[in-house]
Write a protein that holds these residues in place. Structure first.
Motif, PDB file in Angstrom:
ATOM      1  N   GLU A  64       5.834  -6.966  -2.759  1.00  0.00           N
ATOM      2  CA  GLU A  64       4.418  -6.695  -2.975  1.00  0.00           C
ATOM      3  C   GLU A  64       3.625  -7.607  -2.053  1.00  0.00           C
ATOM      4  O   GLU A  64       4.136  -8.623  -1.576  1.00  0.00           O
ATOM      5  CB  GLU A  64       4.015  -6.996  -4.422  1.00  0.00           C
ATOM      6  N   VAL A  73      -2.147  -7.315  -4.200  1.00  0.00           N
ATOM      7  CA  VAL A  73      -2.924  -6.291  -3.501  1.00  0.00           C
ATOM      8  C   VAL A  73      -2.486  -4.940  -4.069  1.00  0.00           C
ATOM      9  O   VAL A  73      -1.325  -4.550  -3.932  1.00  0.00           O
ATOM     10  CB  VAL A  73      -2.685  -6.339  -1.983  1.00  0.00           C
ATOM     11  N   ASP A  97      -1.482  -1.236  -4.950  1.00  0.00           N
ATOM     12  CA  ASP A  97      -0.957  -0.031  -4.291  1.00  0.00           C
ATOM     13  C   ASP A  97      -0.307  -0.299  -2.939  1.00  0.00           C
ATOM     14  O   ASP A  97      -0.078   0.638  -2.180  1.00  0.00           O
ATOM     15  CB  ASP A  97      -2.065   1.028  -4.109  1.00  0.00           C
ATOM     16  N   ARG A  98      -0.026  -1.520  -2.625  1.00  0.00           N
ATOM     17  CA  ARG A  98       0.540  -1.839  -1.309  1.00  0.00           C
ATOM     18  C   ARG A  98       1.870  -2.547  -1.493  1.00  0.00           C
ATOM     19  O   ARG A  98       1.986  -3.509  -2.263  1.00  0.00           O
ATOM     20  CB  ARG A  98      -0.418  -2.751  -0.534  1.00  0.00           C
ATOM     21  N   SER A  99       2.857  -2.103  -0.777  1.00  0.00           N
ATOM     22  CA  SER A  99       4.164  -2.740  -0.859  1.00  0.00           C
ATOM     23  C   SER A  99       4.942  -2.460   0.418  1.00  0.00           C
ATOM     24  O   SER A  99       4.543  -1.632   1.244  1.00  0.00           O
ATOM     25  CB  SER A  99       4.944  -2.238  -2.082  1.00  0.00           C
ATOM     26  N   VAL A 100       6.034  -3.153   0.568  1.00  0.00           N
ATOM     27  CA  VAL A 100       6.888  -3.037   1.760  1.00  0.00           C
ATOM     28  C   VAL A 100       8.336  -2.943   1.299  1.00  0.00           C
ATOM     29  O   VAL A 100       8.744  -3.659   0.381  1.00  0.00           O
ATOM     30  CB  VAL A 100       6.721  -4.262   2.691  1.00  0.00           C
ATOM     31  N   ASP A 132       3.182   0.109   3.073  1.00  0.00           N
ATOM     32  CA  ASP A 132       1.790   0.466   2.788  1.00  0.00           C
ATOM     33  C   ASP A 132       0.863  -0.687   3.169  1.00  0.00           C
ATOM     34  O   ASP A 132      -0.315  -0.668   2.826  1.00  0.00           O
ATOM     35  CB  ASP A 132       1.589   0.727   1.281  1.00  0.00           C
TER      36      ASP A 132
END
Lengths: 589, 234
Positions: B117, B129, B131-134, B150
Motif C-alpha cells: 500500500e 493513500v 485505492d492505491r497499491s503496487v 495504481d
C-alpha cells in the motif's frame, strides 16, 4: 453474493443485514443438533464431488489439519457426512456422502483447520443491536450446535424439511465441508497459502427486533432474516465498534424462503471474495469516461468464476439467489456477455462480462489450465486494476503456457470486449422492468462521491450513451425516467437512493471525457438541463450543427445533481425532422 | 507493523541512494518529470525484453502494468525481493512523498507476489493513500514477471488541519450515524477526479449503526464530506 432490489424496501432489509454481520460470540455451549431427519436424502458415492476439478481425493484436505496427512480415516468409522454437492434444487434434494476433515475441537464441533463455523441461533445472549445509540433488538447467539453421533459420524445431520428453519445444524455442516473443500482446492491444486487459517463463517444469520420499536424502524417485530451472503473484512466489524474479527468473516443469512448456506456456489463465491480480500479490486475510482465500477465488477466476476469452476458448472445461485431474488438474478456464465454492450452499472450483473469470458476460457483450455492462468493473474492485481490491465495480465499468463494458448485466450477475452472497452452504450429503448437483469442504470449522487469541484455539474454515471442521428433528421428528442437506484453495496456503495435532477453532458463524435484539471464545465458542448415534462420523465431535444460534426453520432454523459443515487428506469428517443416546436429544444454548436 | 518498520528502513536506504536536494529547484528526475522518468525506465527495460507490454493510465505517471519481464531479484522473502526490484527501478512507481507499506505477500506454487500500500506521514503514524497499491509478481525463483501499480506521487506530506473530533461532528451533522467510540483514521485521497489538484488529507469516519458497515471520507482541511463507501463484498 449479490442482490438487487427494485426501488423501495431494501433499506429495511439492509438494516437487518448488518446487524448480524457484526454479531459477537458469547456463551458458546455446544449442544447436539436438533435437525430433523430428512426423507429426501439419497446417499451416493463416498467422498469428493464427482466431476469437480482438482478433487481426486475423498477428503477436501484431510492432511491439511496436520493429522492423517496421507491416509483418510476409514469411511465406516468416523467423519462421514452428507451434503449437497451444489444445492437442493440442482441436486434434486439428493446429497453426496463426504469425509470431513477432522475438526480441531475435542468434542467434534465443527471448527476445523480452515473454517470456524458459527451458527446464529434464536437464543438470548446475542450482541445487542443498536441504532443511533438506541437498542432496537439483538442478534442471534453464535455457537456450534453439531456434534458427532454415537458412531463418530455426522450422518445424522440432515437438512431441515422446511428451508425457513432457523439455526439448523445442516447449515454448519454445509459450510464446514465446502469451505474446507474450497481451501483444499486453492491450496492443493495451486499451492495458494493466503487463507491458511480458520476463517470465521457465520450461518443462519438473523436478528431480533423488539416489538416496541419495530414500527419505529419500519421492521417486523421479532426475528428478521438476513437476505444475503457477504464477505466482511475486519475493518467492517470495527466500523460498528463490535468485537473484532481479525481476519474478517463470511456471513450467510437465513430467511423465510432461503438458507444461503445450502448453496455451495454462494459459499464458494463468498470464499473467493475473502481470498481476493481488500488489497485487490476494492478501488472506487473514476476515469476519463466517468465513474468506473469495473474493479468491483471484476471482483464479482472472479468470485463467480471460481464458484463455477469449483462446481464444474456455470450457474451461480440457482437456489440461493433464485429462491430469494428471482430466476432472472441467477448468473449463468455460459451465456456470454461483453463490454460495453451488456453493461448495466451493477457490479454483480456486470461481473458476468468477466465471469462469462473466463468460463469461455475454461471451456477452451480445460479447467486446470484455465484456473491456473486466471489465479496467477489475479494474484498480481492491485486495488484498482482495470479491465484492460486484467486482460493483459491474463493473456500474459496464458502466453507463459504457450504462445498458442496466449492467442487463444486473447481472442476469447477480446470477444467479450475486455480490450479497450469504452463504457458507452447506444441510447436505445430501455425499460428496467423488462431488461434482462431488471435493473435501472445507476448514477451515484454527491453523498457517495462528495462535493468536489469536478462534480459541480453533477456526478457522472458509470456508463455513457450515444445516439446515431440519421441523415436528414433535424434533431433527436431524448427522454428518460428517473427513479430510485437499486440499493446495494458496490462501487462507491452505502449511499442512500432517491436522487433527482439528472443533467446531460454532450459531445459529438466521441465520448464525453472528464478532465483531471478542472470541473466539467470544460466540456466542449457544455451541460444541459433536462426539462421534467411530467412527473418523473425528462425530455430534451438536441438540434443544431453538433449532430453533423460528429457525423451523426452524439455521446451523452448523464450527471446526477442530487445527493442520493439515481436510477434511470426507462429511456428512449425520437428523431425529429424539424427543430420548430420541439420539446425543450437545445441548440448545440 | 514489523513489516512496516522493516520497509521504512529499506525506503530510507532507497532515499539515500537517490539524493534529494534540500530545495525543490533540483529535484531528482523521478519527481521532476515522473512520466518521463517512467518512460525512460520502460524503454531501457524494453531493450532487454523486446516483448514488454505496458499499460499507461492518464491519471498515473508510472505505468499501470508492465508484463513480459524476467528480472532476477535478491532478498530473504517475497516482500524483500519485491522491494529489491522497486529499488532498482524506482521510476516505474513514482511515489513523491509517499512510501510503500508492505502487505502480506500472496504465495502460490507458481507465483509469489509482493504487495504494497502507499502511505504518507499522518498526524499519528502512517496514513494510507486510498485505492492505491503496487504488486510485484514473481516466479518461484524470484524473477519479476509483472509489475502492477495504481501508484501516483504525493507531492508533499499533507497537513490535517481539521481535528478528528471536528471530523466526527461534521459527519454527525450531515445526518450519519457515527459509530459510538469510533475514532477517525487519517488517510489520503490521491489526485483523482474528485480531487483534481493534489492529494487530499482526509479523516475516515466509521458510520452505519446496524445498517451499513460504511465509512465517510471527510476533507481534513475544509471539513466537507468527500464520499461514502462500504467495505462489505456480497
Amino acid at each position: 453474493m449479490g442482490r438487487n432490489f427494485p426501488s423501495g424496501g431494501p433499506r429495511m432489509l439492509r438494516f437487518g443485514a448488518f446487524v448480524l454481520v457484526f454479531a459477537a460470540c458469547s456463551g458458546q455451549q455446544p449442544a447436539p443438533s436438533a435437525a430433523p431427519a430428512n426423507d429426501a436424502t439419497a446417499t451416493v458415492d463416498v467422498g469428493g464431488i464427482d466431476g469437480a476439478p482438482g478433487d481426486s481425493a475423498a477428503t477436501p484436505d484431510g492432511g491439511a489439519a496436520g493429522a492423517a496427512a496421507d491416509v483418510a480415516p476409514p469411511k465406516d468409522v468416523k467423519l462421514l457426512a452428507r451434503v449437497y454437492r451444489i444445492d437442493p434444487v440442482r441436486d434434486g434434494g439428493k446429497r453426496i456422502e463426504v469425509l470431513l476433515p477432522p475438526p480441531t475441537t475435542v468434542d467434534g464441533t465443527l471448527i476445523g483447520p480452515f473454517v470456524e463455523v458459527r451458527n446464529c441461533v434464536r437464543e438470548d445472549g446475542g450482541v445487542p443491536l443498536k441504532f443511533q445509540g438506541f437498542q432496537v433488538g439483538r442478534l442471534g447467539l453464535e455457537k456450534q450446535t453439531v456434534l458427532p453421533g454415537p458412531d463418530g459420524s455426522y450422518l445424522h445431520v440432515d437438512p431441515p424439511v422446511d428451508a425457513s428453519t432457523p439455526g439448523d445444524g445442516f447449515a454448519e455442516l454445509m459450510m464446514y465441508w465446502h469451505v474446507h473443500r474450497a481451501h483444499a482446492w486453492f491450496a492443493d491444486v495451486f499451492g495458494l497459502k493466503d487463507l491458511d487459517f480458520p476463517m470465521q463463517a457465520l450461518v443462519n444469520v438473523e436478528f431480533y427486533v423488539e416489538p416496541t420499536i419495530a414500527g419505529l424502524v419500519g421492521m417486523k417485530a421479532g426475528w428478521n432474516g438476513f437476505p444475503n451472503a457477504a464477505f466482511v473484512p475486519k475493518e467492517g466489524f470495527a466500523q460498528l465498534a463490535l468485537p473484532p474479527r481479525d481476519k474478517g468473516a463470511i456471513v450467510f443469512g437465513q430467511t423465510e424462503k432461503t438458507d444461503f448456506s445450502a448453496d455451495a456456489t454462494v459459499i464458494y463465491h463468498e470464499y473467493t471474495h475473502a481470498m481476493i480480500g481488500t488489497t485487490r479490486l476494492s478501488g472506487a475510482l473514476g476515469d476519463a469516461y466517468g465513474l468506473d465500477h469495473m474493479p468491483g465488477a471484476m471482483n464479482e466476476g472472479f468470485a463467480d468464476y471460481f464458484a463455477a469452476s469449483l462446481t464444474d458448472q456455470p450457474i451461480i445461485g440457482e437456489y440461493g439467489i433464485g429462491s430469494f431474488a428471482g430466476a432472472h438474478m441467477v448468473r449463468d456464465l455460459s451465456k456470454p456477455r461483453r463490454c460495453p454492450d451488456d453493461l448495466t452499472t451493477e457490479i454483480h450483473a456486470d461481473g458476468k462480462i468477466v465471469g462469462s469470458a473466463l468460463w469461455a476460457v475454461r471451456k477452451a483450455l480445460g479447467g486446470e489450465m484455465a484456473d491456473g492462468i486466471v489465479l496467477r493473474a489475479l494474484q498480481a492485481f492491485t486495488k484498482s486494476t482495470s479491465l484492460l490491465g486484467a486482460w493483459k495480465l491474463i493473456v500474459a499468463e496464458a502466453k507463459a503456457e504457450s504462445p498458442a494458448t496466449g492467442a487463444q485466450v486473447d481472442a476469447i477475452l477480446q470477444t467479450h470486449g475486455w480490450k479497450g472497452c469504452t463504457r458507452a452504450r447506444p441510447w436505445a429503448e430501455f425499460d428496467a422492468d423488462t431488461a434482462p437483469d431488471k435493473l435501472p442504470y445507476r448514477i451515484e449522487g454527491k453523498q457517495a462521491v462528495g462535493n468536489s469541484p469536478s462534480f459541480a455539474a453533477g456526478v457522472p454515471g458509470y456508463v455513457q450513451f450515444f445516439v446515431e442521428v440519421p441523415p436528414g433528421a433535424a434533431g433527436v428528442e431524448l427522454w428518460f425516467d428517473v427513479g430510485s437506484a437499486f440499493d446495494l453495496f458496490g462501487g462507491f456503495g452505502g449511499a442512500a437512493s432517491g436522487g433527482s435532477g439528472v443533467a446531460l453532458a454532450l459531445q459529438p463524435g466521441e465520448p464525453v471525457t472528464l478532465s483531471f484539471d478542472g470541473p466539467l464545465t470544460d466540456l466542449k458542448t457544455g451541460v444541459v438541463q433536462a426539462d421534467p415534462a411530467k412527473k418523473g420523465r425528462s425530455k430534451i431535444t438536441i438540434v443544431g450543427p453538433c449532430l453533423q460534426k460528429g457525423k451523426g453520432k452524439l455521446y451523452v454523459m448523464m450527471l446526477n445533481q442530487g445527493n442520493g443515487s439515481a436510477g434511470i428506469q426507462k429511456m428512449g428517443k425520437v428523431f425529429v425532422d424539424k427543430a420548430e416546436g420541439a420539446t425543450n429544444a437545445w441548440q448545440c454548436k | 507493523m514489523p513489516n512496516f518498520v522493516l520497509f521504512c528502513a529499506v525506503i530510507a536506504q532507497l532515499a539515500a541512494a537517490v539524493p534529494t536536494p534540500a530545495t525543490g529547484a533540483h529535484r531528482p528526475a523521478v519527481l521532476a518529470s515522473p512520466r518521463a522518468a517512467a518512460s525512460a525506465t520502460v524503454a531501457s527495460l524494453r531493450r532487454v525484453f523486446p516483448t514488454l507490454d505496458v499499460e499507461w493510465k492518464s491519471d498515473q505517471p508510472g505505468p499501470a502494468l508492465v508484463t513480459g519481464l524476467h528480472v532476477p531479484t535478491t532478498g530473504a522473502d517475497t516482500t524483500a525481493r519485491g522491494l529489491d526490484f522497486l529499488q532498482r527501478h524506482a521510476a516505474l512507481v513514482p511515489l513523491g512523498a509517499a512510501t510503500l507499506h508492505a502487505e502480506p505477500a500472496s504465495e502460490s506454487r507458481a507465483r509469489r507476489v509482493a504487495r504494497f500500500e502507499l502511505t504518507v506521514p499522518g498526524p499519528a503514524g502512517p496514513a494510507v493513500v486510498l485505492d492505491r497499491s503496487v504488486a510485484v509478481a514473481m516466479d518461484r525463483d524470484g524473477n519479476v514477471l509483472h509489475v502492477v501499480s495504481d501508484a501516483v506521487p504525493v507531492a508533499a506530506a499533507p497537513l490535517w488541519r481539521l481535528s478528528p473530533d471536528r471530523a466526527l461532528r461534521h459527519v454527525a451533522m450531515a445526518g450519519h450515524a457515527v459509530v459510538p467510540g469510533g475514532r477517525p483514521r487519517a488517510a489520503v485521497v490521491a489526485p483523482t477526479l474528485a480531487t483534481p489538484a493534489a492529494a487530499t488529507p482526509i479523516w475516515v469516519v466509521d458510520i452505519g449503526g446496524p445498517l451499513d458497515p460504511a465509512v465517510v471520507l471527510v476533507d481534513a482541511t475544509s471539513g466537507s464530506l468527500l464520499g461514502q463507501r462500504s467495505s462489505a463484498r456480497r
